[in-house]
Design an enzyme around this catalytic site. Structure first.
Site, PDB file in Angstrom:
ATOM      1  N   HIS A  92       0.817  -1.213   0.000  1.00  9.83           N
ATOM      2  CA  HIS A  92       0.000   0.000   0.000  1.00  9.83           C
ATOM      3  C   HIS A  92       0.851   1.263   0.000  1.00  9.83           C
ATOM      4  O   HIS A  92       0.419   2.306  -0.487  1.00  9.83           O
ATOM      5  CB  HIS A  92      -0.922   0.034   1.217  1.00  9.83           C
ATOM      6  CG  HIS A  92      -1.899  -1.099   1.270  1.00  9.83           C
ATOM      7  ND1 HIS A  92      -2.865  -1.293   0.318  1.00  9.83           N
ATOM      8  CD2 HIS A  92      -2.041  -2.107   2.169  1.00  9.83           C
ATOM      9  CE1 HIS A  92      -3.576  -2.374   0.623  1.00  9.83           C
ATOM     10  NE2 HIS A  92      -3.096  -2.887   1.732  1.00  9.83           N
ATOM     11  N   HIS A 119       5.326   6.775   6.678  1.00 10.25           N
ATOM     12  CA  HIS A 119       5.024   6.213   5.362  1.00 10.25           C
ATOM     13  C   HIS A 119       4.585   7.335   4.423  1.00 10.25           C
ATOM     14  O   HIS A 119       4.364   8.464   4.853  1.00 10.25           O
ATOM     15  CB  HIS A 119       3.931   5.146   5.476  1.00 10.25           C
ATOM     16  CG  HIS A 119       2.641   5.691   6.014  1.00 10.25           C
ATOM     17  ND1 HIS A 119       2.331   5.702   7.360  1.00 10.25           N
ATOM     18  CD2 HIS A 119       1.576   6.275   5.396  1.00 10.25           C
ATOM     19  CE1 HIS A 119       1.143   6.248   7.545  1.00 10.25           C
ATOM     20  NE2 HIS A 119       0.676   6.618   6.364  1.00 10.25           N
ATOM     21  N   HIS A 138       3.578  10.707   6.448  1.00 12.86           N
ATOM     22  CA  HIS A 138       2.876  10.685   7.728  1.00 12.86           C
ATOM     23  C   HIS A 138       3.760  10.049   8.794  1.00 12.86           C
ATOM     24  O   HIS A 138       4.178   8.885   8.644  1.00 12.86           O
ATOM     25  CB  HIS A 138       1.574   9.883   7.621  1.00 12.86           C
ATOM     26  CG  HIS A 138       0.541  10.519   6.755  1.00 12.86           C
ATOM     27  ND1 HIS A 138      -0.568   9.845   6.278  1.00 12.86           N
ATOM     28  CD2 HIS A 138       0.438  11.795   6.283  1.00 12.86           C
ATOM     29  CE1 HIS A 138      -1.307  10.669   5.560  1.00 12.86           C
ATOM     30  NE2 HIS A 138      -0.719  11.854   5.545  1.00 12.86           N
ATOM     31  N   THR A 211      -6.297   7.020   7.829  1.00 11.48           N
ATOM     32  CA  THR A 211      -6.741   7.240   6.451  1.00 11.48           C
ATOM     33  C   THR A 211      -6.826   5.932   5.673  1.00 11.48           C
ATOM     34  O   THR A 211      -7.017   5.936   4.459  1.00 11.48           O
ATOM     35  CB  THR A 211      -5.810   8.223   5.715  1.00 11.48           C
ATOM     36  OG1 THR A 211      -4.504   7.638   5.595  1.00 11.48           O
ATOM     37  CG2 THR A 211      -5.728   9.546   6.455  1.00 11.48           C
TER      38      THR A 211
END
Length: 268
Positions: A92, A119, A138, A211
């Site tokens: 991801h 990340h 983040h 998120t």
């Protein structure tokens, strides 16, 4: 007929992402989520019962940060020397985890939060006065005792020349494929520019969420106004590996994305 045309236009303009929900399959595996297609953000809440906040949460992230968002205060007590991090491509995002989280402390309201990981997202998940940025990082912190989460977001703008020194230690050639459990790719990261940014930039704060699924709330967010630099070459590497990995902003939706609303869109 005129009624249905008006209804269709209203949905397409106010809830554009929903117009594509009707083509999404409903039988995706519980752990299979993504940023596009039949497992994308519009239907995250349908993929697993634990993801209900993705549709019904009241304080969801990311948001468009504007003058209505309060200024915040987070103090990063990171070492001014390179720290060791494990680098992973988790399918991801590109994620870096400190080998010793206790060395990376964020102070918020007199409380200490340890850095769990940081990340990246491309394009940026947050927007600043409706402007999106090519890249956002983040920094995810957790209070040792309460387990409360506090995340700091930092934007990047593309530079024709060099990346910020913070990005120097990230060799993206090593994480072009999804990491395996046996992979141990370590690097050293310079945090000096992040520390300086934390001291000099205006920082906005709000109560939000993760998120990504399960979109859990009670996450305190801090978003720095001033962007750092990422070189054209490194930015192209990031987006080539991660592809599109951003959730759409949540504070410009007029009401939550619910199954009824998706059903309404599909019946037009």
């Amino acid at each position: 007929m005129q009624f249905f045309l008006i209804k269709a236009l209203a949905l397409s303009t106010s809830f554009a992402p929903l117009a594509f929900a009707c083509i999404y399959k409903r039988d995706a595996g519980a752990n299979e989520w993504s940023y596009t297609g039949d497992t994308g953000p519009v239907v995250w809440h349908r993929l697993n019962d634990t993801n209900s906040a993705c549709a019904t949460g009241k304080d969801q992230s990311p948001i468009n940060v504007n003058t209505d968002v309060a200024r915040g205060n987070i103090t990063l007590e990171y070492p001014d020397i390179p720290g060791e991090f494990l680098v992973e491509n988790n399918g991801h995002t590109i994620e870096l985890t400190p080998t010793d989280p206790s060395k990376f402390i964020a102070k918020i309201g007199g409380l200490d939060y340890e850095l769990l990981q940081f990340h990246f997202h491309t394009p940026s998940e947050h927007r600043l006065n409706n402007e999106h940025f090519p890249l956002e990082v983040h920094f995810v912190h957790q209070h040792v005792e309460s387990k409360a989460l506090a995340v700091m977001g930092v934007f990047f703008d593309v530079s024709p020349w060099f990346s910020d020194t913070f990005l120097f230690g990230i060799d993206l050639d090593e994480v072009t494929e999804v990491s395996k459990e046996t992979d141990e790719n370590y690097t050293h990261i310079f945090m000096s520019s992040i520390i300086k940014l934390n001291k000099k930039s205006s920082i906005y704060t709000y109560a939000g969420s993760l998120t990504t699924p399960p979109c859990s709330e009670a996450v305190t967010w801090f978003v720095a106004e001033t962007p750092l630099d990422v070189s054209v070459r490194q930015y192209n590497q990031f987006k080539r590996i991660m592809k599109f990995n951003s959730r759409f902003t949540q504070n410009d939706l007029h009401k939550p994305v619910t199954d009824n609303l998706i059903a309404d869109a599909c019946q037009i």
